[in-house]
Structure formats: C-alpha cells, structure tokens
Design a protein around this motif. Structure first.
Motif, short mmCIF file in Angstrom:
data_model
loop_
_atom_site.label_atom_id
_atom_site.label_comp_id
_atom_site.label_asym_id
_atom_site.label_seq_id
_atom_site.Cartn_x
_atom_site.Cartn_y
_atom_site.Cartn_z
N THR A 82 14.58 -2.56 6.59
CA THR A 82 15.14 -1.28 6.42
C THR A 82 16.12 -0.75 7.30
N LEU A 83 15.62 -0.81 8.65
CA LEU A 83 16.65 -0.27 9.57
C LEU A 83 17.95 -0.60 9.55
N ALA A 84 18.20 -1.98 9.06
CA ALA A 84 19.58 -2.45 8.85
C ALA A 84 20.21 -1.97 7.92
N GLY A 85 19.52 -1.20 6.91
CA GLY A 85 20.10 -0.55 5.71
C GLY A 85 19.87 -1.20 4.54
N GLN A 98 16.76 7.24 -5.22
CA GLN A 98 17.41 5.95 -5.19
C GLN A 98 16.25 5.19 -3.98
N PHE A 99 16.50 3.93 -4.12
CA PHE A 99 15.92 3.31 -2.91
C PHE A 99 16.66 3.62 -1.96
N SER A 100 18.12 3.67 -2.04
CA SER A 100 18.86 3.92 -0.77
C SER A 100 18.56 5.29 -0.27
N ASP A 101 17.83 6.08 -0.95
CA ASP A 101 17.80 7.49 -0.29
C ASP A 101 16.52 7.57 0.74
N ILE A 102 15.83 6.24 0.73
CA ILE A 102 14.56 6.49 1.55
C ILE A 102 14.77 5.82 2.95
N PRO A 103 14.53 6.74 3.70
CA PRO A 103 15.09 6.30 5.42
C PRO A 103 14.01 5.22 5.50
N ALA A 104 14.26 4.48 6.85
CA ALA A 104 13.52 3.70 7.64
C ALA A 104 12.42 4.39 8.44
N GLY A 107 10.03 8.36 8.62
CA GLY A 107 10.49 9.05 7.71
C GLY A 107 10.56 8.83 6.17
N ALA A 108 10.02 7.38 5.74
CA ALA A 108 9.92 7.12 4.58
C ALA A 108 8.98 7.66 3.95
N LEU A 109 7.70 7.83 4.66
CA LEU A 109 6.51 8.63 4.08
C LEU A 109 6.56 9.84 3.45
N SER A 110 7.56 10.54 4.05
CA SER A 110 7.78 11.92 3.24
C SER A 110 8.75 11.83 2.36
N LYS A 111 9.39 10.78 2.02
CA LYS A 111 10.58 10.70 1.11
C LYS A 111 10.16 10.15 -0.16
N ILE A 112 9.26 9.02 -0.06
CA ILE A 112 8.67 8.49 -1.27
C ILE A 112 7.91 9.27 -2.25
N LEU A 117 3.60 6.63 -3.70
CA LEU A 117 2.63 6.33 -2.61
C LEU A 117 1.29 5.79 -3.30
N PHE A 118 0.99 6.07 -4.41
CA PHE A 118 -0.24 6.12 -5.15
C PHE A 118 -0.17 4.40 -5.46
#
Length: 203
Positions: A82-85, A98-104, A107-112, A117-118
């Motif tokens: 994910t860090l590689a994009g 979008q999956f592309s909106d989720i950071p590495a 930060g991903a935990l607050s965006k999913i 998450l469930f």
C-alpha cells in the motif's frame, strides 16, 4: 546479635530455595535441540518463560510465535504494497469510497468505513476459530506445531524429505521473527514521522 541470628536464618532458608541455575539448565537441556535454537544465540529465553522445562508450555508458545510471525509477514507485505501506491480497483463501499482513497499505514483505519472494518475483523475471527487450527487448539494432530493444513492443503509439502522440511520450517520461523521486529519498527517510526523506507517515504 540480632543481625547474626537473621543472617543465619537467611543462610538456612537459602539452602532450601530452588536453584535458579538448575531451572535454567533444565530448560536448556530440554529445548536446546528444538527448531529455532540456532546460531548465534542458540536456545534464547531471556524472560524464563519455559525455564520449568514443560513441553506443553513450550509447544503453546511455539504455536503463538509461528502464528504471530505469519501475521507479521503478511503485515509487512501489506504495508509495503500500500505504501507503494498499489490498490485494488473499484469502490470499497456503496458510498463511493474508492480503494485508492484509503491511505497506507495507521491512516487507513480512520478511512475504511465501519462496515468494512466489521467485515475485516469478522473474517479474521472466522479464520481464527474455524480454519487456522492445529493440534494445539483442537484440530486433528498435525505433523508439527503450526501445521494448519488440516488434511485439506498441501502445496507439495509431503514431497519433501525430512531434512528439507526442517530447513523450510526454520526459515519460516526466522523470517517470522524478523517480520515481527520489522513491523513493530515500521509502526513506531511512522508515529515518530521518521521513515525506514529508502527515499524517506511515509504513509
């Protein structure tokens, strides 16, 4: 006089106290030839978790070590991917995220989305309870601690000779240990804002 009496009592009591050296020696003798006890450290138990030489306790801790090592290896691979994009195509939820909106990273935990998450934790729980099992937690006895095949998966394992099997298990154990330390280092340095990745990349 009182001090002399106390000193004598203490000396007498110490004579009947269990010898720490003897306990450590017992554990060393019991596990020094186990998988993972290899150069340069050999058998390494600085916290004395198996100093009583109990094989059942050792097997339980080995099971936990292997499982956590496998999780950490997957975590390292996911972090670097994910860090590689690299992302899956499409949307992760019906709201258009979008999956592309989720950071590495963290930060991903607050965006999913919460539903995502469930599903994630429910799937992990399903694997933990019903799939990723060996004889240490209720499945049919496997060939070794951490054998999760359960009569369903093989991938050619049974074609290897015993020496090759032992070598591959040792490699997995060492890679898992390295991954646990590496993932912890990535998490800590992300929070510190100091990158361990060449080029200084941070999520």
């Amino acid at each position: 006089m009182k001090l002399a009496i106390l000193a004598l009592c203490a000396a007498g009591a110490s004579a009947f106290a269990p010898a720490k050296v003897a306990q450590t020696s017992t554990a060393l003798n019991a596990f020094e030839n186990e998988l993972g006890a290899q150069p340069p450290l050999g058998f390494f138990d600085p916290l004395g978790l198996v100093e009583d030489g109990n094989p059942a306790n050792f097997d339980r801790l080995r099971y936990v070590e292997i499982k956590h090592g496998r999780i950490a290896m997957l975590g390292i691979a996911g972090y670097l991917t994910t860090l590689a994009g690299i992302r899956l195509p499409g949307a992760i939820s019906y709201d258009g995220t979008q999956f592309s909106d989720i950071p590495a990273g963290f930060g991903a935990l607050s965006k999913i989305p919460d539903a995502g998450l469930f599903q994630l934790f429910a799937f992990i729980g399903f694997l933990e309870v019903f799939v990723m099992k060996d004889s240490a937690n209720g499945a049919e006895p496997g060939e070794f601690i951490g054998d999760f095949r359960n009569g369903a998966l093989d991938f050619g394992w049974d074609t290897f000779d015993e020496e090759t099997k032992l070598q591959k298990r040792a490699i997995e154990l060492n890679q898992g240990r390295a991954a646990m330390m590496g993932l912890l280092a990535l998490m800590v340095h992300e929070k510190l804002g100091v990158s361990l990745i060449p080029g200084g990349a941070l999520p």
